[in-house]
Write a protein that holds these residues in place. Structure first.
Motif, short mmCIF file in Angstrom:
data_model
loop_
_atom_site.label_atom_id
_atom_site.label_comp_id
_atom_site.label_asym_id
_atom_site.label_seq_id
_atom_site.Cartn_x
_atom_site.Cartn_y
_atom_site.Cartn_z
N ALA A 135 14.97 -24.76 14.61
CA ALA A 135 14.01 -25.06 13.54
C ALA A 135 14.35 -24.29 12.27
CB ALA A 135 12.59 -24.71 14.01
N ALA A 136 14.74 -23.03 12.41
CA ALA A 136 15.13 -22.24 11.24
C ALA A 136 16.39 -22.82 10.59
CB ALA A 136 15.36 -20.78 11.65
N LEU A 137 17.32 -23.29 11.40
CA LEU A 137 18.54 -23.90 10.85
C LEU A 137 18.22 -25.19 10.10
CD1 LEU A 137 21.02 -23.40 13.84
CD2 LEU A 137 20.95 -22.12 11.70
N VAL A 138 17.27 -25.95 10.61
CA VAL A 138 16.87 -27.18 9.91
C VAL A 138 16.26 -26.85 8.56
CG1 VAL A 138 15.28 -29.14 9.99
CG2 VAL A 138 16.59 -28.53 12.02
N VAL A 139 15.40 -25.84 8.52
CA VAL A 139 14.81 -25.42 7.24
C VAL A 139 15.90 -24.95 6.28
CG1 VAL A 139 13.25 -23.76 6.14
CG2 VAL A 139 12.61 -24.84 8.30
N HIS A 140 16.83 -24.16 6.80
CA HIS A 140 17.93 -23.68 5.96
C HIS A 140 18.77 -24.84 5.44
CE1 HIS A 140 21.00 -21.02 4.42
NE2 HIS A 140 21.92 -21.61 5.18
N CYS A 141 19.04 -25.82 6.29
CA CYS A 141 19.81 -26.99 5.88
C CYS A 141 19.08 -27.76 4.78
CB CYS A 141 20.07 -27.88 7.08
SG CYS A 141 21.05 -29.36 6.74
N ALA A 142 17.77 -27.92 4.94
CA ALA A 142 16.99 -28.64 3.93
C ALA A 142 17.00 -27.91 2.59
CB ALA A 142 15.56 -28.83 4.43
N LEU A 143 16.90 -26.60 2.63
CA LEU A 143 16.89 -25.83 1.38
C LEU A 143 18.25 -25.88 0.69
CD1 LEU A 143 14.82 -22.70 2.48
CD2 LEU A 143 14.07 -24.61 1.05
N THR A 144 19.31 -25.77 1.46
CA THR A 144 20.64 -25.84 0.85
C THR A 144 20.97 -27.24 0.39
OG1 THR A 144 21.62 -26.13 3.05
CG2 THR A 144 21.53 -23.89 2.17
N ALA A 145 20.42 -28.24 1.07
CA ALA A 145 20.66 -29.63 0.65
C ALA A 145 20.07 -29.88 -0.73
CB ALA A 145 20.06 -30.60 1.66
N ALA A 198 19.98 -27.81 -3.10
CA ALA A 198 20.88 -27.24 -4.10
C ALA A 198 22.22 -27.98 -4.15
CB ALA A 198 21.12 -25.76 -3.81
N ARG A 199 22.69 -28.46 -2.98
CA ARG A 199 24.01 -29.08 -2.92
C ARG A 199 23.96 -30.60 -2.98
NH1 ARG A 199 28.05 -25.69 -0.72
NH2 ARG A 199 27.30 -23.57 -0.39
N GLY A 200 22.77 -31.17 -2.79
CA GLY A 200 22.63 -32.61 -2.86
C GLY A 200 23.20 -33.35 -1.67
N THR A 201 23.28 -32.72 -0.52
CA THR A 201 23.81 -33.39 0.67
C THR A 201 23.13 -32.86 1.92
OG1 THR A 201 25.78 -33.77 2.01
CG2 THR A 201 25.69 -31.70 0.80
N LEU A 202 22.93 -33.75 2.87
CA LEU A 202 22.35 -33.39 4.16
C LEU A 202 23.36 -33.59 5.28
CD1 LEU A 202 18.74 -34.89 3.93
CD2 LEU A 202 19.32 -32.48 4.22
N ARG A 203 24.64 -33.36 4.97
CA ARG A 203 25.68 -33.64 5.96
C ARG A 203 25.55 -32.77 7.20
NH1 ARG A 203 29.89 -30.01 5.90
NH2 ARG A 203 29.83 -28.41 4.27
N GLY A 204 24.87 -31.62 7.10
CA GLY A 204 24.74 -30.75 8.27
C GLY A 204 23.61 -31.15 9.20
N LEU A 205 22.69 -31.98 8.72
CA LEU A 205 21.50 -32.27 9.51
C LEU A 205 21.81 -33.01 10.81
CD1 LEU A 205 18.50 -31.72 9.34
CD2 LEU A 205 18.20 -33.95 8.26
N PRO A 206 22.67 -34.01 10.84
CA PRO A 206 22.95 -34.68 12.13
C PRO A 206 23.50 -33.72 13.19
CG PRO A 206 23.75 -36.01 10.30
CD PRO A 206 23.36 -34.70 9.71
N TRP A 207 24.27 -32.74 12.78
CA TRP A 207 24.79 -31.79 13.76
C TRP A 207 23.68 -31.02 14.46
CZ3 TRP A 207 29.28 -31.54 16.01
CH2 TRP A 207 30.41 -32.06 15.37
#
Length: 456
Positions: free
Chosen positions: A276-286, A288-297
């Motif tokens: 859950a923490a990784l998902v939040v971190h991914c959303a926050l970085t997305a 800034a970076r404009g991509t959610l490429r890490g979310l499926p992983w």
């Protein structure tokens, strides 16, 4: 089930949880030192012509060495991450504390034998193999549902409540180390070394100097329930997977983060809080970076718990067999948070339990208070992923019939130890005060555990 002892609330961390743009996505770089890069001064040369040079037979390199400026690439083993001075200091401290705990275990065996009239201490396996260790041992040796009637206890021990990651690793190490207790100690020894190195690497992001990264490791290793990092329990193995997963996520290496987090979810249910923490971190970085490429992983770490639930369902017909085993064995059915607090308060101060148990309930209350303050400080610092991780842990542990395992769970709250390190760096005198309280409590809890009394 577990316990750890309380710690004062940490100070507000000094660096917000903005992702640090670290370059290498290589999985080996997860634990690579951030200080191995070297700087060089480029020699001044005349301005190069702006017109690109067309490749010809005369200027195309004809040998592999020409492509690298005439130098042969180093062999693969030379490209592996190396330990710097801070890492070596952290490992030295880790080994010293392991020796200290071994001394405590040895003295406890002589001071508190099984029989008051004993003239020799108990076996090492009897001293260090207490409480939950027996569950992990039975799962690793006999499985969850042994076919051999001799391997089945007279009264079922609710072993389904424990996740299979640690027993699987224990069984694998047992192939090399025949003695089960020694195999469990070896797993925790190696995993603990990886965990403290990863903690120091995370601390470098938040503390002013690289040398300051030693301090969170010190605080963790002399924390009140540090004994559980040394014995055959899951804490060291979980941290050895969860902390590198967090480092990988900060480096935007989502594949490595997902695979490591999947390992963590096989060890403890806390792995789901990490996800859950990784998902939040991914959303926050997305954002800034404009991509959610890490979310499926990040769907990968959900597979081990699902497979474990499916396995238990195939044998019991209950998809939530592990949760119901916890309810039967440790009263982990849902209660409102204020009800759980009230029940634990009565157990701690209502004189209904013997003093050793009452003291542990008091530790549960203090640990809950420390966790709540930690979450509040993380929210104030806008470190949302870490706040999510600890808040979910508190919710899971704080909504049972009574509190159980909260002090021991503090070992898994790496923002707590980094926060206390930051606080004591700004107020150096408080480090001595902290250690004067924490270190004796660590010894007391270690003696309590090694003597067979309830310590978590």
């Amino acid at each position: 089930m577990a316990l750890t002892n309380p710690t004062p609330s940490p100070a507000r961390p000094t660096v917000p949880d903005a992702p640090t743009p670290l370059a290498s996505p290589d999985t080996l770089a997860i634990l690579a030192s951030p200080h191995t890069a070297t700087t060089s001064v480029r020699a001044s040369v005349p301005d190069a012509p702006t017109t690109p040079v067309r490749p010809t037979a005369a200027n195309i390199p004809t040998s592999p060495n020409a492509l690298s400026g005439g130098s042969t690439p180093p062999p693969a083993w030379r490209r592996l991450p190396r330990l710097d001075a801070v890492d070596r200091d952290v490992l030295t401290l880790y080994l010293f504390t392991r020796v200290a705990l071994a001394v405590v275990a040895y003295c406890t065996a002589w001071l508190f034998p099984r029989s008051p009239e004993a003239h020799s201490p108990g076996l090492l396996s009897e001293v260090v193999g207490q409480w939950d260790w027996s569950h992990y041992l039975h799962i690793a040796r006999d499985g969850y549902f042994p076919d051999d009637p001799a391997a089945r206890p007279a009264e079922w021990d609710n072993r389904e409540a424990f996740f299979p990651g640690f027993p699987l690793v224990l069984r694998a190490v047992h192939l090399v180390v025949p003695e089960w207790t020694a195999a469990g100690l070896l797993v925790s020894l190696v995993a603990g070394a990886v965990a403290v190195l990863a903690l120091a690497r995370i601390a470098r992001v938040h503390l002013p100097r690289a040398a300051d990264a030693r301090r969170p490791a010190l605080l963790l290793l002399v924390s009140p329930c540090a004994v559980f990092l040394a014995v055959g329990y899951t804490e060291s193995l979980f941290l050895a997977l969860a902390l590198p997963a967090w480092l990988a996520a900060r480096r935007q290496d989502w594949r490595a983060a997902a695979l490591l987090a999947a390992g963590a979810t096989t060890v403890r249910v806390s792995g789901l809080f990490l996800v859950a923490a990784l998902v939040v971190h991914c959303a926050l970085t997305a954002r800034a970076r404009g991509t959610l490429r890490g979310l499926p992983w990040l769907a990968v770490p959900a597979l081990p718990p699902l497979l474990h639930s499916w396995y238990l369902y195939a044998r019991t017909g209950d998809w939530m067999a592990w949760k119901h085993a916890q309810e039967r064995g440790w009263y982990r059915e849902f209660h409102a948070p204020w009800e759980a607090w009230g029940t634990t308060w009565d157990a701690a101060f209502g004189h209904g339990y013997t003093t050793p148990y009452a003291l542990m309930w008091q530790a549960e209350l203090v640990a809950m208070a420390v966790g709540v303050v930690t979450v509040a400080l993380l929210v104030r610092a806008r470190r949302w992923p870490e706040a999510c991780y600890i808040a979910l842990s508190l919710w899971a542990l704080g909504t049972s019939y009574w509190y159980m395992s909260i002090p021991r769970a503090t070992l898994l709250w790496w923002p707590l130890w980094i926060g206390i390190a930051s606080w004591t760096l700004r107020r150096p005198r408080w480090l001595a005060a902290w250690l004067c309280v924490s270190a004796p409590l660590s010894v007391v809890l270690a003696v309590t555990f090694f003597s067979g009394r309830w310590a978590g």
